[in-house]
Scaffold this active site. Structure first.
Site, mmCIF file in Angstrom:
data_model
loop_
_atom_site.group_PDB
_atom_site.id
_atom_site.type_symbol
_atom_site.label_atom_id
_atom_site.label_comp_id
_atom_site.label_asym_id
_atom_site.label_seq_id
_atom_site.Cartn_x
_atom_site.Cartn_y
_atom_site.Cartn_z
ATOM 1 N N GLY A 197 -2.767 -19.059 16.745
ATOM 2 C CA GLY A 197 -3.486 -19.563 17.904
ATOM 3 C C GLY A 197 -4.833 -20.142 17.484
ATOM 4 O O GLY A 197 -5.117 -20.325 16.296
ATOM 5 N N GLN A 198 -5.667 -20.404 18.489
ATOM 6 C CA GLN A 198 -6.955 -21.059 18.248
ATOM 7 C C GLN A 198 -7.848 -20.231 17.323
ATOM 8 O O GLN A 198 -8.447 -20.759 16.392
ATOM 9 C CB GLN A 198 -7.676 -21.294 19.588
ATOM 10 C CG GLN A 198 -8.937 -22.127 19.452
ATOM 11 C CD GLN A 198 -9.776 -22.165 20.720
ATOM 12 O OE1 GLN A 198 -9.622 -21.344 21.625
ATOM 13 N NE2 GLN A 198 -10.681 -23.126 20.777
ATOM 14 N N GLY A 242 -0.583 -12.791 16.319
ATOM 15 C CA GLY A 242 -1.027 -13.940 17.124
ATOM 16 C C GLY A 242 -1.845 -14.854 16.224
ATOM 17 O O GLY A 242 -2.865 -15.410 16.629
ATOM 18 N N ILE A 259 -14.244 -20.421 23.564
ATOM 19 C CA ILE A 259 -14.377 -20.822 22.154
ATOM 20 C C ILE A 259 -14.054 -22.305 21.980
ATOM 21 O O ILE A 259 -13.022 -22.780 22.471
ATOM 22 C CB ILE A 259 -13.428 -19.993 21.250
ATOM 23 C CG1 ILE A 259 -13.614 -18.484 21.479
ATOM 24 C CG2 ILE A 259 -13.630 -20.359 19.781
ATOM 25 C CD1 ILE A 259 -14.950 -17.913 21.107
ATOM 26 N N ASP A 301 7.748 -10.528 17.569
ATOM 27 C CA ASP A 301 7.418 -10.438 18.990
ATOM 28 C C ASP A 301 6.696 -9.112 19.174
ATOM 29 O O ASP A 301 7.308 -8.039 19.122
ATOM 30 C CB ASP A 301 8.686 -10.493 19.848
ATOM 31 C CG ASP A 301 8.338 -10.382 21.340
ATOM 32 O OD1 ASP A 301 7.173 -10.102 21.670
ATOM 33 O OD2 ASP A 301 9.249 -10.578 22.162
ATOM 34 N N TYR A 333 -5.931 -11.968 33.967
ATOM 35 C CA TYR A 333 -6.454 -11.897 32.598
ATOM 36 C C TYR A 333 -7.628 -10.908 32.515
ATOM 37 O O TYR A 333 -7.662 -10.031 31.644
ATOM 38 C CB TYR A 333 -6.901 -13.295 32.204
ATOM 39 C CG TYR A 333 -7.466 -13.460 30.824
ATOM 40 C CD1 TYR A 333 -6.669 -13.293 29.690
ATOM 41 C CD2 TYR A 333 -8.802 -13.842 30.637
ATOM 42 C CE1 TYR A 333 -7.188 -13.492 28.424
ATOM 43 C CE2 TYR A 333 -9.318 -14.052 29.371
ATOM 44 C CZ TYR A 333 -8.509 -13.877 28.272
ATOM 45 O OH TYR A 333 -9.026 -14.083 27.018
HETATM 46 N N1 LIG Z 1 -10.077 -18.862 22.859
HETATM 47 C C1 LIG Z 1 -10.953 -18.386 23.727
HETATM 48 O O1 LIG Z 1 -11.749 -19.144 24.287
HETATM 49 C C2 LIG Z 1 -11.012 -16.892 23.979
HETATM 50 C C3 LIG Z 1 -12.049 -16.389 24.771
HETATM 51 C C4 LIG Z 1 -12.086 -15.029 25.042
HETATM 52 C C5 LIG Z 1 -11.144 -14.177 24.482
HETATM 53 N N2 LIG Z 1 -10.141 -14.703 23.711
HETATM 54 C C6 LIG Z 1 -9.137 -13.759 23.187
HETATM 55 O O2 LIG Z 1 -8.959 -13.961 21.794
HETATM 56 C C7 LIG Z 1 -7.593 -13.707 21.452
HETATM 57 C C8 LIG Z 1 -7.023 -14.907 20.721
HETATM 58 O O3 LIG Z 1 -7.167 -16.034 21.567
HETATM 59 P P1 LIG Z 1 -6.683 -17.492 21.117
HETATM 60 O O4 LIG Z 1 -7.564 -18.445 21.823
HETATM 61 O O5 LIG Z 1 -6.540 -17.571 19.661
HETATM 62 O O6 LIG Z 1 -5.250 -17.523 21.850
HETATM 63 P P2 LIG Z 1 -4.068 -18.562 21.619
HETATM 64 O O7 LIG Z 1 -3.284 -18.633 22.888
HETATM 65 O O8 LIG Z 1 -4.585 -19.824 21.031
HETATM 66 O O9 LIG Z 1 -3.189 -17.809 20.507
HETATM 67 C C9 LIG Z 1 -2.428 -16.661 20.796
HETATM 68 C C10 LIG Z 1 -1.336 -16.546 19.754
HETATM 69 O O10 LIG Z 1 -0.550 -15.400 20.065
HETATM 70 C C11 LIG Z 1 0.820 -15.717 19.881
HETATM 71 N N3 LIG Z 1 1.643 -14.822 20.697
HETATM 72 C C12 LIG Z 1 1.813 -14.857 22.051
HETATM 73 N N4 LIG Z 1 2.669 -13.888 22.416
HETATM 74 C C13 LIG Z 1 3.028 -13.223 21.295
HETATM 75 C C14 LIG Z 1 3.889 -12.121 21.040
HETATM 76 N N5 LIG Z 1 4.570 -11.511 22.014
HETATM 77 N N6 LIG Z 1 4.025 -11.699 19.768
HETATM 78 C C15 LIG Z 1 3.367 -12.313 18.744
HETATM 79 N N7 LIG Z 1 2.535 -13.369 18.930
HETATM 80 C C16 LIG Z 1 2.377 -13.808 20.186
HETATM 81 C C17 LIG Z 1 0.944 -17.182 20.310
HETATM 82 O O11 LIG Z 1 2.086 -17.805 19.762
HETATM 83 C C18 LIG Z 1 -0.375 -17.758 19.754
HETATM 84 O O12 LIG Z 1 -0.221 -18.266 18.434
HETATM 85 C C19 LIG Z 1 -6.876 -13.355 22.767
HETATM 86 O O13 LIG Z 1 -6.867 -11.962 22.927
HETATM 87 C C20 LIG Z 1 -7.770 -13.961 23.807
HETATM 88 O O14 LIG Z 1 -7.651 -13.304 25.034
HETATM 89 C C21 LIG Z 1 -10.061 -16.032 23.444
#
Ligand SMILES: NC(=O)c1ccc[n+]([C@@H]2O[C@H](COP(=O)([O-])OP(=O)(O)OC[C@H]3O[C@@H](n4cnc5c(N)ncnc54)[C@H](O)[C@@H]3O)[C@@H](O)[C@H]2O)c1
Length: 318
Positions: free
Chosen positions: A10-11, A7, A168, A48, A138
């Site tokens: 992502g952010q 992943g 975040i 995946d 969630y």
């Molecule tokens: N950003 C926040 O504010 C926040 C807050 C609390 C917890 N989190 C947790 O931090 C983690 C990362 O969050 P984020 O904000 O970077 O999420 P995001 O949605 O920005 O990124 C998630 C990434 O996972 C990839 N992904 C989705 N399904 C997939 C799969 N089956 N196989 C491989 N890759 C896959 C997506 O393409 C994406 O690039 C998550 O577990 C989220 O729950 C984030």
């Protein structure tokens, strides 16, 4: 030995990757994601993570010591697709816990969230150990994940580590569909000199954190000596907390004409069940956690970063 981020685009992953490379050396990190990055690079793997065989295959073919599992469906998106959210948020974690149990890597980082708390949780300075009755798809998946993390540590000795991230804020990569995304959106509208319609109520206080603090906290936790860690479910972690009204006011210090209207939707209902602020004393005591960004410092960083990269015409005096 490599650090594998699943992943990775992502952010959080986008910035964690850079930080890990700075710390451990270029090409120390392997990035895996279900979607291709905009600019392809050699250490990227299309994966995946719900496909167990692919995950095991990758771990068997590479020498990986740490896995950062970030693939997930976030709170707002998960409400729209409950079954898929459970599959991604839970099944993928299980696959990795099993791989760790079989010795395919040494340490697992998997983030939890403030969404593990619910309507009966004390809202102010929410303690580490308290009522947890999440009523979102969630939150339910994160709480279940926390319990399984601790189980694999207790039963199989797997070195699992986790943080309950708050919302975040970052400017390099857009957030991925969480309830706290409004905070990042506000900056974009302010810099475009457009009014913003906020889907969370003006007085809804939520715990938040600037991305640099989230990345630094993650690195600190992962490098902390195992014997210092009293918590193997997930650590409370606190940065800042604010309401949409307070954030808009803080932005107006630099962009005076910025206007916000409020039209709360289903995401307000999610936000209403989450804490106002977090007590993170275990993180402070066990591995020396201290956030570096307060509200004003975060606002300045967000505005400066976005102006430089996306809105060079925006008028603001920092
Ligand atoms: N950003 C926040 O504010 C926040 C807050 C609390 C917890 N989190 C947790 O931090 C983690 C990362 O969050 P984020 O904000 O970077 O999420 P995001 O949605 O920005 O990124 C998630 C990434 O996972 C990839 N992904 C989705 N399904 C997939 C799969 N089956 N196989 C491989 N890759 C896959 C997506 O393409 C994406 O690039 C998550 O577990 C989220 O729950 C984030």
């Amino acid at each position: 030995m490599k650090k594998l981020i699943i992943g990775a685009y992502g952010q959080i992953g986008s910035e964690l990757r850079v930080a890990l490379e700075k710390r451990h050396g270029l090409h120390s990190v392997m990035a895996a994601d279900i979607r291709k990055p905009e600019s392809e690079d050699s250490d990227f793997v299309l994966l995946d993570a719900t496909e167990k065989d692919s995950v095991f295959g990758l771990l068997e073919s590479e020498e990986v010591d740490e896995v950062y599992l970030l693939a997930a469906l976030l709170s707002a998106k998960a409400e729209q697709m409950p079954q898929q959210a459970w599959r991604i948020n839970m099944q993928v974690l299980f696959n990795l816990l099993e791989a760790g149990k079989e010795g395919l890597f040494k340490k697992l980082f998997w983030p939890s969230s403030i969404a593990v708390f619910g309507p009966h949780t004390p809202k102010q300075h929410t303690p580490q150990y308290t009522v947890m009755d999440p009523d979102t798809v969630y939150g339910i998946s994160k709480l279940a994940g926390e319990r399984w993390m601790e189980y694999y540590f207790e039963k199989y000795g797997l070195d699992v580590r986790s943080l309950r991230y708050p919302g975040i804020l970052s400017w390099k990569t857009a957030p991925g569909g969480g309830t706290t995304d409004y905070a990042v959106e506000m900056f974009h509208y302010a810099l475009r000199h457009e009014p913003y319609v906020c889907y969370v109520a003006p007085g809804e206080r939520l715990p938040m954190m600037y991305i640099d603090d989230a990345v630094e906290g993650t690195l600190q936790l992962m490098s902390a000596p195992a014997e210092k860690l009293r918590i193997r479910s997930s650590y409370n972690l606190s940065g800042i907390d604010f309401t949409p009204e307070e954030l808009a006011r803080a932005i107006r210090r630099y962009i005076p004409g910025f206007r916000v209207e409020y039209r709360p939707d289903f995401r307000q209902q999610i936000a209403a069940t989450w804490p106002d602020s977090i007590d993170d004393r275990f993180a402070r005591e066990d591995w020396g956690w201290r956030p570096r960004f307060d509200l004003d410092k975060m606002v300045r960083e967000m505005l400066a970063g976005l102006k430089q990269t996306q809105y060079p015409e925006a008028e603001l005096s920092l």
